[in-house]
Design a protein around this motif. Structure first.
Motif, PDB file in Angstrom:
ATOM      1  N   TRP A 203       0.782  -1.231   0.000  1.00 45.76           N
ATOM      2  CA  TRP A 203       0.000   0.000   0.000  1.00 45.76           C
ATOM      3  C   TRP A 203       0.814   1.282   0.000  1.00 45.76           C
ATOM      4  CZ3 TRP A 203      -5.181   0.251  -0.713  1.00 45.76           C
ATOM      5  CH2 TRP A 203      -5.855  -0.960  -0.693  1.00 45.76           C
ATOM      6  N   SER A 204       1.907   1.329   0.739  1.00 44.33           N
ATOM      7  CA  SER A 204       2.646   2.586   0.847  1.00 44.33           C
ATOM      8  C   SER A 204       3.200   3.037  -0.496  1.00 44.33           C
ATOM      9  CB  SER A 204       3.787   2.440   1.857  1.00 44.33           C
ATOM     10  OG  SER A 204       4.696   1.432   1.452  1.00 44.33           O
ATOM     11  N   TYR A 300      -0.164   8.227   6.811  1.00 42.93           N
ATOM     12  CA  TYR A 300      -0.761   6.916   6.568  1.00 42.93           C
ATOM     13  C   TYR A 300      -2.218   6.851   7.040  1.00 42.93           C
ATOM     14  CZ  TYR A 300      -0.242   5.959  11.538  1.00 42.93           C
ATOM     15  OH  TYR A 300      -0.354   6.011  12.897  1.00 42.93           O
ATOM     16  N   LEU A 304      -4.165   4.213   4.680  1.00 42.08           N
ATOM     17  CA  LEU A 304      -4.036   2.826   5.110  1.00 42.08           C
ATOM     18  C   LEU A 304      -5.431   2.214   5.237  1.00 42.08           C
ATOM     19  CD1 LEU A 304      -1.624   0.980   5.871  1.00 42.08           C
ATOM     20  CD2 LEU A 304      -2.143   1.457   8.261  1.00 42.08           C
ATOM     21  N   GLY A 488      -1.003  -3.809   4.655  1.00 39.05           N
ATOM     22  CA  GLY A 488      -0.219  -2.606   4.899  1.00 39.05           C
ATOM     23  C   GLY A 488       0.617  -2.674   6.152  1.00 39.05           C
TER      24      GLY A 488
END
Length: 765
Positions: A203-204, A300, A304, A488
């Motif tokens: 995800w990041s 985040y 996230l 994540g």
């Protein structure tokens, strides 16, 4: 937004992307597929931000890459090592690197001559093409790998601070580099299963994809407009600039706002209030603590997955807002005896700090006779619970992946033997892949050097013990990396490696630290490299160029990490080893203290002694059973009640929140949760188009602005460039100082009376 979106509808057979790519590449054209194409990713977030375009003619490894990556990698490794010993964990922001390297790259493309340079028999053009997005991404990859503070630093620091033994420079650097590089071989083997499948989102990386495409104004980013008709980059710069200016308030002008433990003011000299409501330096639960610093809240929270954040917040809330107060107020397991509820240090049963040095032999092994003649060693109950939570996360990770993702992973495994069904992976087929032999040979060399370090430099770990640790990392890496790619976040293997080594080599703290470092870092570094490889797939980076950039950054970072470490230890030793308190609360040896405390528990004293069935902490082993059973129960319920999404409760992520300490201090839960509710729940539900348009670029701009402020303060206001550039903001309500130059009890880092260790209430046992 769930970590995994189910694909609905049939998918018609499409032309082979690799054939299409080869034809276009031969013609020197840009590869492109429409976003509405049926081949697009089945994951909604990936569809929103990752373009289906590529230009195979772009050169990635250029002369500009080598110059700029070296310059920024050196600075990043030094600055991040500096921040590793600071109470306020800042760092050298990658977004700053990306912005500055873009400007410098464009400038170099204009001023460098177009001739060639020969280095080591290899000829390279000084200026082959305009500065492009692929070399820009590679600079970011190299700098990000260099900026990671090597875990082996903790071993070297703990030996220096607590054993007064400094490891030789060559051995220390080899130790750092080998622990950082073992993950390469593992990443090479696992890339087909943890990078290529579509459900492995990582995800990041989506934030970086948006950032790079926005700054280079590529494809559809040319037409996307933000508020008031601003371009992506104009929006980025305005938000980043405003954040940069604002962050001087909590980070420099009014540190009161950094860790705002306002509840302490209700009864500031009551020790129970201090234990419940203090956060940063107080070592308390941080209940209702606020922070107005974006570096504490974090970008985040905007992107996230919702289920991941809800699990994390719930775990933190249960552990530190409910369990900790009960343990403290009821004095369970002598919680009050140790002075503060959250500390990784060990104590004698009377509450006096435990020092292992008098009980060690000349080879740093435990002297059983001396130890048995002393008072028993204990720890805070919250520290003991952290070990149980760690066992829950690890067992839960394996069980959850097997129950809820095992079928899909098995399908991906079989698919990978032929061709991946991910469109981005198929578009990468035009580039030569890194041969498995490269990864295998590199891994063998690193294992050999690791065995040499263990045998030659007195780390108490024989070569065969090292191989056991590496074998453990191979077994555990797959489920941990799969969990991280899908949700994540994921667990580490640091605690389980400590436990295994403690049974193998009792009484040997150095062996325990070394075994833990190699076993843990092989898995963790493999995870980081796999994430970079996924970014390479999203950005269509040639795999061999990616391999070179990763290795280059890792070696640079290790060397300069070590050099910076020596400078800091030599100048701040008394603050780092705990013999003196920094009056301004700026320096801490928490990382090394945690590593050394664990080495004493599992290494010197051994799990047989610390967690025996007759002791106070044998309950930690129940964590394995709890973590393994809960996902199985959920899976069974999902078969009985299929309409309920049972998999959204993830015991691994939940228990990871419960064990937020000692890896981090309990700060900023309330503001982070508020931001999460507003952005991820309300905005995503009622204004989804706005959420999809602004989320990732807003996260990048806020994080960049806040990190740039920390960098500016370090360089120009805290003596980073020169001791002459060291300033203290004038005393006022936001940072009130006493006459001796230290913070006042109400407004300093301790706001509940711990300033002078004088209490007027809450002292009952």
């Amino acid at each position: 937004m769930d970590a995994k979106q189910e694909y609905e509808g049939s998918q018609s057979e499409q032309p082979r992307t690799e054939e299409y790519g080869l034809e276009k590449a031969q013609q020197g054209e840009t590869l492109s597929l429409k976003e509405s194409d049926a081949e697009n990713s089945i994951n909604e977030a990936v569809r929103l931000v990752v373009p289906l375009t590529d230009d195979p003619t772009l050169v990635a490894l250029t002369f500009r890459f080598w110059v700029l990556s070296f310059f920024f990698a050196v600075i990043a490794s030094i600055v991040n090592q500096y921040y590793y010993f600071r109470t306020s964990r800042g760092g050298f922001p990658l977004y700053f690197v990306n912005l500055t390297s873009y400007a410098l790259g464009v400038a170099l493309a204009k001023i460098l001559p177009h001739g060639n340079v020969t280095i080591g028999g290899h000829t390279m053009s000084l200026n082959p093409c305009p500065f492009n997005i692929k070399e820009h991404v590679l600079i970011g990859i190299a700098v990000s790998t260099a900026s990671i503070t090597a875990y082996a630093i903790d071993i070297i620091t703990a030996m220096d601070l607590f054993l007064k033994h400094r490891m030789g420079a060559f051995g220390a650097i080899v130790l750092i580099i080998t622990t950082q590089c073992l993950g390469y071989g593992m990443a090479g083997v696992l890339r087909k299963y943890l990078v290529h499948p579509t459900e492995m989102v990582w995800w990041s990386n989506l934030v970086h994809v948006v950032f790079y495409n926005a700054i280079h104004n590529t494809d559809e980013f040319k037409t996307k407009k933000m508020v008031r008709g601003w371009s992506y980059m104009k929006f980025f710069w305005i938000v980043c600039g405003c954040t940069f200016l604002y962050e001087f308030i909590p980070q420099f002008m009014a540190p009161l706002l950094l860790y705002f433990d306002w509840v302490c003011w209700i009864n500031p000299y009551n020790k129970d209030f201090w234990a419940m409501f203090s956060s940063m330096a107080g070592g308390g639960a941080g209940i209702m603590s606020l922070s107005f610093d974006w570096t504490v809240i974090g970008g985040y929270t905007l992107w996230l997955p919702v289920s991941t954040q809800l699990n994390q917040f719930s775990g933190i809330f249960l552990s530190y807002w409910i369990i900790l107060p009960i343990l403290w107020m009821k004095n369970i397991l002598g919680a009050r005896t140790f002075g503060r509820p959250l500390t990784p240090r060990l104590f004698h049963s009377d509450g006096q700090p435990f020092d292992i040095t008098p009980y060690l032999n000349d080879d740093y092994s435990l002297n059983e006779d001396k130890y048995n003649a002393s008072a028993p060693v204990t720890m805070t109950p919250m520290y003991a619970l952290v070990f149980m939570y760690s066992f829950i996360t690890l067992a839960g990770c394996i069980s959850h992946i097997a129950c809820f993702h095992g079928a899909n992973i098995w399908k991906s495994w079989k698919t990978s033997l032929s061709n991946s069904d991910d469109v981005h992976v198929r578009m990468m087929k035009i580039y030569p892949e890194v041969p498995q032999m490269w990864y295998a040979a590199f891994y063998v060399v690193m294992v050999g050097l690791s065995c040499m370090v263990c045998e030659v430099y007195g780390l108490q770990l024989p070569w065969w013990g090292l191989l056991v640790g590496l074998a453990m990392s191979w077994v555990l890496t797959f489920p941990i990396c799969a969990m991280t790619a899908i949700t994540g976040t994921g667990p580490g293997v640091n605690v389980i490696t400590e436990l295994v080594c403690g049974f193998m080599f009792p009484g040997k703290p150095l062996a325990n630290m070394t075994f833990k470092c190699y076993g843990y870092m092989a898995t963790w570094q493999c995870k980081e490299l796999l994430s970079d490889l996924k970014l390479g797939v999203y950005m269509k980076i040639p795999p061999r160029s990616m391999f070179t950039a990763q290795l280059w950054g890792t070696v640079l970072g290790g060397v300069f990490n070590y050099m910076t470490l020596l400078l800091i230890i030599n100048s701040k030793r008394e603050y780092l080893d705990g013999t003196a308190d920094d009056p301004n609360g700026l320096w801490t040896g928490l990382g090394a203290q945690v590593m050394w405390g664990s080495a004493l528990i599992y290494g010197a004293l051994g799990p047989q002694r610390m967690f025996s069935s007759k002791g106070n902490y044998h309950f930690i082993y129940w964590g394995f059973l709890i973590g393994a059973v809960i996902p199985v129960i959920q899976w069974a319920l999902s078969k009985k009640f299929p309409k309920i999404k049972w998999s959204l409760f993830n015991v691994t992520v939940f228990a990871g929140g419960m064990s937020a300490f000692p890896g981090g201090l309990i700060v900023g839960l309330v503001p982070s949760f508020v931001v999460f509710l507003v952005w991820q729940i309300w905005l995503f539900r009622y204004h989804k188009r706005v959420w999809s348009k602004y989320t990732f670029i807003l996260s990048a701009s806020l994080d960049t602005g806040a990190a740039l402020t920390g960098l500016a303060i370090f360089l120009f206001l805290s003596g980073g460039v020169s001791p002459k550039l060291s300033f203290v903001f004038p005393s006022w309500i936001g940072n009130y100082y006493l006459e001796d130059g230290t913070n006042a009890p109400y407004l300093g880092v301790n706001r509940c009376g711990a300033f002078n260790n004088t209490w007027t209430g809450g002292l009952h046992e």
